[in-house]
Design an enzyme around this catalytic site. Structure first.
Site, PDB file in Angstrom:
ATOM      1  N   LEU A 170       0.984  -1.267   0.037  1.00 15.81           N
ATOM      2  CA  LEU A 170      -0.243  -0.070  -0.116  1.00 15.81           C
ATOM      3  C   LEU A 170       0.713   1.340   0.023  1.00 15.81           C
ATOM      4  O   LEU A 170       0.444   2.296  -0.736  1.00 15.81           O
ATOM      5  CB  LEU A 170      -1.053  -0.232   1.206  1.00 15.81           C
ATOM      6  CG  LEU A 170      -2.364   0.873   1.105  1.00 15.81           C
ATOM      7  CD1 LEU A 170      -2.975   0.367  -0.195  1.00 15.81           C
ATOM      8  CD2 LEU A 170      -3.128   0.485   2.457  1.00 15.81           C
TER       9      LEU A 170
ATOM     10  N   ILE B 266       1.975   2.797  -3.450  1.00 17.10           N
ATOM     11  CA  ILE B 266       1.030   3.606  -4.172  1.00 17.10           C
ATOM     12  C   ILE B 266       1.004   5.004  -3.450  1.00 17.10           C
ATOM     13  O   ILE B 266       0.333   5.751  -3.879  1.00 17.10           O
ATOM     14  CB  ILE B 266      -0.123   3.059  -4.785  1.00 17.10           C
ATOM     15  CG1 ILE B 266      -0.907   2.441  -3.333  1.00 17.10           C
ATOM     16  CG2 ILE B 266       0.253   1.670  -5.450  1.00 17.10           C
ATOM     17  CD1 ILE B 266      -2.542   2.043  -4.047  1.00 17.10           C
ATOM     18  N   GLU B 267       0.925   4.737  -1.981  1.00 13.68           N
ATOM     19  CA  GLU B 267       0.599   5.879  -1.515  1.00 13.68           C
ATOM     20  C   GLU B 267       1.719   7.150  -1.205  1.00 13.68           C
ATOM     21  O   GLU B 267       1.534   8.057  -1.550  1.00 13.68           O
ATOM     22  CB  GLU B 267       0.459   5.616  -0.066  1.00 13.68           C
ATOM     23  CG  GLU B 267      -1.095   4.860   0.432  1.00 13.68           C
ATOM     24  CD  GLU B 267      -2.233   5.959   0.465  1.00 13.68           C
ATOM     25  OE1 GLU B 267      -1.859   7.065   0.497  1.00 13.68           O
ATOM     26  OE2 GLU B 267      -3.292   5.744   0.327  1.00 13.68           O
ATOM     27  N   SER B 268       2.959   6.691  -1.406  1.00 12.31           N
ATOM     28  CA  SER B 268       3.995   7.530  -1.077  1.00 12.31           C
ATOM     29  C   SER B 268       5.244   7.330  -1.903  1.00 12.31           C
ATOM     30  O   SER B 268       6.348   8.145  -1.746  1.00 12.31           O
ATOM     31  CB  SER B 268       4.491   7.689   0.264  1.00 12.31           C
ATOM     32  OG  SER B 268       5.032   6.312   0.720  1.00 12.31           O
TER      33      SER B 268
ATOM     34  N   TYR C  57      -7.811   3.490  -7.405  1.00  6.11           N
ATOM     35  CA  TYR C  57      -7.065   3.016  -6.526  1.00  6.11           C
ATOM     36  C   TYR C  57      -6.718   1.479  -6.126  1.00  6.11           C
ATOM     37  O   TYR C  57      -5.712   0.897  -6.026  1.00  6.11           O
ATOM     38  CB  TYR C  57      -7.691   3.802  -5.176  1.00  6.11           C
ATOM     39  CG  TYR C  57      -6.536   3.790  -4.010  1.00  6.11           C
ATOM     40  CD1 TYR C  57      -5.424   4.525  -4.009  1.00  6.11           C
ATOM     41  CD2 TYR C  57      -6.671   2.999  -2.933  1.00  6.11           C
ATOM     42  CE1 TYR C  57      -4.542   4.568  -2.948  1.00  6.11           C
ATOM     43  CE2 TYR C  57      -5.972   2.884  -1.739  1.00  6.11           C
ATOM     44  CZ  TYR C  57      -4.818   3.804  -1.972  1.00  6.11           C
ATOM     45  OH  TYR C  57      -3.940   3.868  -0.829  1.00  6.11           O
TER      46      TYR C  57
END
Length: 417
Positions: free
Chosen positions: A150, A153-155, A257
């Protein structure tokens, strides 16, 4: 009240599990019925999450110096496969959650395949440092280990990443959510940037969302846009509780997402088939933590005990100004394992070295945010770089002490985003 809330959540969760078991959804047919190819392309190009700052993984000059990509594959062009190959590979992954395949997932997989260097760096820093940390937190709270991707794709695995709306860290917590899960956020310390504490908080948050939905796709969607938006989409979809059935009613970014998450799982497991080489660390990372009860600057520690300052910054990103305010209460200091006793043995020397670094007055830099280092390429101009990062030429000159606008290929420029 808390007992009542728990009963309601538990009942809601039970209903969700039953509903999930009764659903069988053709995600491609749903997408085809709602959107034309042109519309999907528009979503793909416009969503901020789809224009991920992959270079964010190179946010730290220390990381750029500490990893190298040594790939023996001569052909560096992107490699693509047929739908059937992607489907078989996704289904072969030992995952607790469904890895749906459709045209949106395919687009995301092939976008990752076009970024071999950036994926290689994320694989390198992830395998060497972050992924084991994420797995420990997820396992502790009984969350599927595939959710360790996760933060990809978040940071883009940048512990100091900050979104335009103020989400921060590897897991991109907003201030309010971070505080609910026990993360300290103040002028000196931001534990949303602490890899260990934020990972534990994220695992607890994900576990709580699963109690609410009983479906990991909906959990991931709610992680992105909030439970309120997911509840609204379920309501508009007449109570349907499958991600692909509520897909048209979710915020635009959230529609993509879950597909991006599935694609990230794919590329992190099948990178070799796409001629992607993980960056190799030039160090062996074993770290430990000591508690510090002094107000001390990371530079005081680094230059006294012989740890590179940039390395200490990387290991302790939660300290906004590189100052540990340990005089208020004890705070953790992460150090390479071989330096576990260095602070205690050299405490007096550390505190006496450059005491002006911990002056009570912290100097704020107006209009300056997270720093990146840009390597000048052939054809670059200072004006073009300024436009790319939405800063002024004068600021770039000031940050890099440039007396003119002349730059040279290979030069590294400090830029505050």
């Amino acid at each position: 009240m808390k007992k009542f809330l728990y009963i309601v959540v538990s009942l809601f969760w039970s209903i969700a599990v039953i509903a999930q078991d009764s659903l069988s959804v053709n995600s491609d047919s749903i997408i085809d019925s709602q959107f034309s190819t042109a519309t999907l392309d528009s979503i793909f190009e416009s969503d901020s999450i789809l224009n991920l700052p992959f270079d964010g993984v190179l946010h730290d000059y220390f990381l750029e110096k500490s990893f190298k990509i040594d790939c023996s594959v001569e052909d560096s062009s992107a490699v693509y496969f047929s739908d059937s190959v992607y489907m078989v590979r996704l289904q072969s992954l030992p995952h607790a959650m469904e890895m749906t395949y459709n045209k949106v997932v395919k687009s995301q997989i092939e976008r990752y395949a076009r970024c071999p260097k950036n994926v290689g760096y994320m694989l390198g820093i992830g395998n060497a440092y972050y992924f084991p940390m994420f797995e420990e937190a997820l396992e502790r709270h009984n969350v599927p280990l595939e959710l360790k991707y996760l933060p990809v794709i978040e940071s883009a695995l940048n512990a100091k990443a900050k979104s335009p709306v103020g989400a921060m860290g590897l897991w991109q917590f907003m201030v309010g959510t971070g505080k609910i899960y026990g993360l300290e956020v103040n002028s000196m310390v931001d534990e949303r940037r602490d890899p260990r504490k934020a990972s534990d908080a994220a695992a607890r948050f994900l576990a709580d969302l699963y109690k609410l939905y009983g479906d990991w796709h909906l959990v991931i969607a709610a992680y992105n846009c909030g439970p309120g938006n997911v509840a609204k989409a379920i309501r508009i979809a007449n109570g349907k509780r499958n991600f692909w059935e509520i897909y048209p009613y979710l915020p635009r970014e959230t529609r993509s997402y879950v597909p991006i998450f599935i694609a990230a799982n794919y590329i992190m497991n099948f990178y070799e088939e796409h001629n992607i080489c993980p960056a190799q660390p030039l160090f062996v990372y074993q770290t430990d933590t000591v508690m510090v009860s002094d107000r001390v600057h990371l530079r005081q520690i680094a230059e006294t005990v012989g740890i590179p300052f940039e390395e200490l910054q990387f290991l302790n990103p939660q300290y906004r100004y590189d100052i540990i305010p340990g005089n208020i209460k004890p705070y953790p200091l992460v150090v390479p394992f071989e330096h576990i006793n260095s602070y205690a043995l050299n405490r007096d020397t550390i505190l006496a070295y450059k005491p002006e670094l911990v002056s009570r007055e912290v100097k704020f830099e107006p209009s300056e945010g997270e720093v990146i280092y840009y390597k000048v390429k052939s054809g670059d101009t200072l004006g073009g770089i300024a436009k790319k990062y939405r800063v002024s030429v004068k600021n770039i000159q000031k940050w890099n002490k440039l007396s003119s606008t002349t730059i040279r290929v290979g030069q590294k420029l400090k830029i505050y985003k």
